[in-house]
Motif scaffolding. Sequence first.
Motif, PDB file in Angstrom:
ATOM      1  N   ILE A  76      34.369  37.039 -25.842  1.00 46.74           N
ATOM      2  CA  ILE A  76      33.243  36.714 -26.910  1.00 46.74           C
ATOM      3  C   ILE A  76      31.786  36.557 -25.674  1.00 46.74           C
ATOM      4  O   ILE A  76      30.857  37.467 -26.688  1.00 46.74           O
ATOM      5  CB  ILE A  76      33.410  35.146 -27.646  1.00 46.74           C
ATOM      6  CG1 ILE A  76      34.907  35.608 -27.908  1.00 46.74           C
ATOM      7  CG2 ILE A  76      32.013  34.265 -27.920  1.00 46.74           C
ATOM      8  CD1 ILE A  76      35.361  34.025 -27.979  1.00 46.74           C
ATOM      9  N   LEU A  77      31.632  36.257 -25.007  1.00 41.35           N
ATOM     10  CA  LEU A  77      30.308  36.087 -24.367  1.00 41.35           C
ATOM     11  C   LEU A  77      29.458  37.866 -23.653  1.00 41.35           C
ATOM     12  O   LEU A  77      28.929  38.250 -24.751  1.00 41.35           O
ATOM     13  CB  LEU A  77      30.328  35.286 -23.076  1.00 41.35           C
ATOM     14  CG  LEU A  77      28.430  35.161 -22.606  1.00 41.35           C
ATOM     15  CD1 LEU A  77      27.613  35.204 -23.998  1.00 41.35           C
ATOM     16  CD2 LEU A  77      28.491  34.576 -21.352  1.00 41.35           C
ATOM     17  N   ARG A  78      30.327  38.982 -23.378  1.00 41.84           N
ATOM     18  CA  ARG A  78      30.346  39.871 -23.183  1.00 41.84           C
ATOM     19  C   ARG A  78      29.840  41.274 -24.279  1.00 41.84           C
ATOM     20  O   ARG A  78      28.448  41.858 -24.654  1.00 41.84           O
ATOM     21  CB  ARG A  78      31.046  40.705 -22.073  1.00 41.84           C
ATOM     22  CG  ARG A  78      31.237  40.139 -21.021  1.00 41.84           C
ATOM     23  CD  ARG A  78      32.932  40.966 -20.512  1.00 41.84           C
ATOM     24  NE  ARG A  78      32.800  40.359 -18.980  1.00 41.84           N
ATOM     25  CZ  ARG A  78      32.895  41.062 -17.906  1.00 41.84           C
ATOM     26  NH1 ARG A  78      32.230  42.097 -17.914  1.00 41.84           N
ATOM     27  NH2 ARG A  78      32.839  40.490 -16.686  1.00 41.84           N
ATOM     28  N   GLU A  79      30.667  40.570 -25.156  1.00 41.15           N
ATOM     29  CA  GLU A  79      30.160  40.965 -26.500  1.00 41.15           C
ATOM     30  C   GLU A  79      28.924  41.196 -27.236  1.00 41.15           C
ATOM     31  O   GLU A  79      28.402  41.589 -27.656  1.00 41.15           O
ATOM     32  CB  GLU A  79      31.778  41.079 -27.668  1.00 41.15           C
ATOM     33  CG  GLU A  79      33.272  41.572 -27.191  1.00 41.15           C
ATOM     34  CD  GLU A  79      33.828  41.387 -28.302  1.00 41.15           C
ATOM     35  OE1 GLU A  79      33.802  41.178 -29.345  1.00 41.15           O
ATOM     36  OE2 GLU A  79      35.211  42.202 -28.384  1.00 41.15           O
ATOM     37  N   TYR A  80      28.415  39.491 -26.983  1.00 41.39           N
ATOM     38  CA  TYR A  80      27.350  39.327 -28.171  1.00 41.39           C
ATOM     39  C   TYR A  80      26.592  40.102 -26.757  1.00 41.39           C
ATOM     40  O   TYR A  80      25.234  40.333 -27.524  1.00 41.39           O
ATOM     41  CB  TYR A  80      27.662  37.800 -27.508  1.00 41.39           C
ATOM     42  CG  TYR A  80      26.278  36.773 -27.630  1.00 41.39           C
ATOM     43  CD1 TYR A  80      25.416  37.284 -28.715  1.00 41.39           C
ATOM     44  CD2 TYR A  80      25.331  36.931 -26.349  1.00 41.39           C
ATOM     45  CE1 TYR A  80      24.383  36.565 -28.986  1.00 41.39           C
ATOM     46  CE2 TYR A  80      23.858  35.765 -26.958  1.00 41.39           C
ATOM     47  CZ  TYR A  80      24.047  36.166 -27.658  1.00 41.39           C
ATOM     48  OH  TYR A  80      22.355  35.840 -27.996  1.00 41.39           O
TER      49      TYR A  80
END
Length: 203
Positions: free
Chosen positions: A106-110
């Motif tokens: 989730i954080l990397r995609e953000y």
Amino acid sequence: MLTMITLAQTPQPTLEQPLDLLNSIPELEQGIPAEALEPATLSPWLLWGSIVGVIIVAGILVYLLLKKRKHTHPAPTAEEVALQRLEALKTQQPNLRTCSLELSMILREYLTGKTEDPALFETHEEFSRRLDALSAIPRECQYATRMLLEKFAELKYAGRQDNAPQMVTELISETQDTILNIQEAQQRAAEAAKELEKVKKLS
């Protein structure tokens, strides 16, 4: 005994009997008014009525298209997508390893959607070795974001399959705070840039 059959022959005009062309032209039926032979014309009232009808229909179509465009919701931002996924993860309460994998994704995609940082397409080792990693986010958020990703990697490699609801909730909240801090820092930077631009124009 042979029977002779003779065909009746129609008399053909001869040179002595010329064809009467004038008498062979058909005459028009008597009593037909001259107006009946004129091409039909469209009534002015019918013509204007058709034009007005076309204009009304076109106006209705334009109104409906504009109304539909107003009700069309814009695409969700990178923050909205990430925060929605984090809320869904709260209800799932996965084990620590699964939670760390999901939070890292989730954080990397953000980061990829917000700053075009290629962290999503790298392994943790590649990300750690890249000198310009996270350089696109505000400086005050870089350390906390890097440490959070390190924590997710440690939990993933530890392979903890146990359920720890309190720790899962804390990790999700920490991820939410990191994303919100990045968003707020970027907004402050954008506002500061606008103020600086105003000052430059006035000077």
